[in-house]
Write a protein that holds these residues in place. Sequence first.
Motif, mmCIF file in Angstrom:
data_model
loop_
_atom_site.group_PDB
_atom_site.id
_atom_site.type_symbol
_atom_site.label_atom_id
_atom_site.label_comp_id
_atom_site.label_asym_id
_atom_site.label_seq_id
_atom_site.Cartn_x
_atom_site.Cartn_y
_atom_site.Cartn_z
ATOM 1 N N MET A 159 46.690 -3.799 24.148
ATOM 2 C CA MET A 159 47.782 -2.688 23.030
ATOM 3 C C MET A 159 47.361 -2.057 22.081
ATOM 4 N N GLU A 160 46.705 -3.086 21.056
ATOM 5 C CA GLU A 160 46.048 -2.348 19.743
ATOM 6 C C GLU A 160 44.364 -2.000 20.194
ATOM 7 N N ASP A 161 43.781 -2.771 21.199
ATOM 8 C CA ASP A 161 42.439 -1.497 21.706
ATOM 9 C C ASP A 161 42.974 -0.607 22.527
ATOM 10 N N LEU A 162 43.552 0.367 23.556
ATOM 11 C CA LEU A 162 44.613 0.782 23.399
ATOM 12 C C LEU A 162 45.010 2.350 22.594
ATOM 13 N N LEU A 163 45.459 2.105 21.237
ATOM 14 C CA LEU A 163 45.517 2.300 20.251
ATOM 15 C C LEU A 163 44.822 2.712 19.183
ATOM 16 N N GLN A 164 43.618 2.316 18.877
ATOM 17 C CA GLN A 164 42.568 1.880 18.820
ATOM 18 C C GLN A 164 41.499 2.408 19.447
ATOM 19 N N SER A 165 41.762 2.781 20.451
ATOM 20 C CA SER A 165 40.748 3.701 21.046
ATOM 21 C C SER A 165 41.524 5.657 20.994
ATOM 22 N N VAL A 166 42.478 5.378 20.314
ATOM 23 C CA VAL A 166 43.190 6.888 20.272
ATOM 24 C C VAL A 166 42.872 7.412 18.403
ATOM 25 N N ASP A 167 42.797 6.252 17.606
ATOM 26 C CA ASP A 167 43.135 5.994 15.888
ATOM 27 C C ASP A 167 42.668 5.118 15.772
ATOM 28 N N ASP A 168 41.555 5.555 15.094
ATOM 29 C CA ASP A 168 40.565 3.440 14.639
ATOM 30 C C ASP A 168 40.929 2.735 13.962
ATOM 31 N N SER A 169 42.531 3.467 13.174
ATOM 32 C CA SER A 169 43.042 2.462 12.122
ATOM 33 C C SER A 169 44.140 2.308 12.505
ATOM 34 N N ALA A 170 43.639 2.715 13.746
ATOM 35 C CA ALA A 170 46.429 2.184 14.247
ATOM 36 C C ALA A 170 46.405 0.295 13.857
ATOM 37 N N ALA A 171 46.666 -0.252 14.207
ATOM 38 C CA ALA A 171 47.208 -1.745 14.121
ATOM 39 C C ALA A 171 49.074 -2.252 14.940
ATOM 40 N N VAL A 172 49.121 -3.353 14.990
ATOM 41 C CA VAL A 172 49.820 -4.287 16.041
ATOM 42 C C VAL A 172 50.812 -4.524 14.813
ATOM 43 N N MET A 173 51.702 -4.414 15.243
ATOM 44 C CA MET A 173 53.066 -5.691 14.343
ATOM 45 C C MET A 173 53.563 -6.744 14.429
ATOM 46 N N ARG A 174 53.154 -7.706 14.673
ATOM 47 C CA ARG A 174 53.622 -8.364 15.419
ATOM 48 C C ARG A 174 54.834 -9.367 14.842
ATOM 49 N N ASP A 175 55.290 -8.997 13.667
ATOM 50 C CA ASP A 175 56.985 -9.952 12.615
ATOM 51 C C ASP A 175 57.953 -9.768 13.598
ATOM 52 N N SER A 176 57.976 -9.073 14.478
ATOM 53 C CA SER A 176 59.471 -8.271 14.859
ATOM 54 C C SER A 176 59.486 -7.929 16.067
ATOM 55 N N ASN A 177 60.254 -8.084 16.908
ATOM 56 C CA ASN A 177 59.965 -7.635 18.027
ATOM 57 C C ASN A 177 62.082 -6.701 18.674
ATOM 58 N N ASP A 178 61.759 -5.899 19.015
ATOM 59 C CA ASP A 178 63.360 -5.368 19.009
ATOM 60 C C ASP A 178 63.098 -5.537 20.394
ATOM 61 N N LEU A 179 62.344 -5.754 21.274
ATOM 62 C CA LEU A 179 62.178 -5.680 22.349
ATOM 63 C C LEU A 179 62.499 -6.889 23.216
ATOM 64 N N GLU A 180 63.359 -7.832 22.913
ATOM 65 C CA GLU A 180 62.981 -9.521 23.094
ATOM 66 C C GLU A 180 64.568 -9.364 24.424
ATOM 67 N N PHE A 181 64.359 -9.672 24.977
ATOM 68 C CA PHE A 181 65.590 -10.044 25.858
ATOM 69 C C PHE A 181 66.304 -11.056 26.093
ATOM 70 N N GLY A 182 66.116 -11.783 25.651
ATOM 71 C CA GLY A 182 66.984 -13.121 25.071
ATOM 72 C C GLY A 182 66.576 -14.385 25.700
ATOM 73 N N ASP A 183 67.444 -14.142 26.910
ATOM 74 C CA ASP A 183 66.861 -15.444 27.693
ATOM 75 C C ASP A 183 66.711 -15.109 29.495
ATOM 76 N N ASP A 184 67.038 -15.146 30.359
ATOM 77 C CA ASP A 184 66.701 -14.929 31.349
ATOM 78 C C ASP A 184 67.824 -14.373 31.935
ATOM 79 N N ASP A 185 68.685 -13.989 31.564
ATOM 80 C CA ASP A 185 69.528 -13.239 32.061
ATOM 81 C C ASP A 185 69.319 -11.707 32.956
#
Length: 185
Positions: free
Chosen positions: A1-27
């Motif tokens: 993902m970082e490579d793709l973003l940097q292909s458009v903007d050299d200063s792009a960075a991916v924050m890895r601290d939290s993730n709002d997309l987490e589904f939690g469990d296998d349900d």
Amino acid sequence: MEDLLQSVDDSAAVMRDSNDLEFGDDDFFRWILYRATHDPQLNDDLEVVNVRSMSNQDMAYRPTNMSRGVEMDRPELLALLAGTLNRFGPAKFVVWSEALSLRASLEVTASGQFSIYRGQSEYDLALDEEMTHEEEGLKLLQDTAFELLPELKRVHSADSEWRRTNRQAFTQEARDLLRDILARL
């Protein structure tokens, strides 16, 4: 993902601290399989086209990986669904978004990590809406991260019928189908 973003903007960075997309469990993975096989139209916009593969792990951390169509006529899938101590995920599946005119082929994990299969994902665009390879990649990333996955998570969370009756009925259906298959042997 970082490579793709940097292909458009050299200063792009991916924050890895939290993730709002987490589904939690296998349900979520049981649910997406149920919806794909029983009621693929998730809402006015989203439809599950198919589940291409599903991973599973039992309590002893032994993996099972199913691919090339995860269908209810496969005894090995029925055995996994019938058990209560199996954890499903990640899964590869295809969804159609009417609003985005997008057929997206994705792999999703319970932690919310995802992969987009670009060769199998496509927009239904008019000829005058052509995008470069980089523009399409960025649009796929944005639409998946900010539209598709949050909506899938929302629809899953809002499906009270799944939690109230369909989850248990799905497990029982798997047991009944497996029993019928074994009785024919």
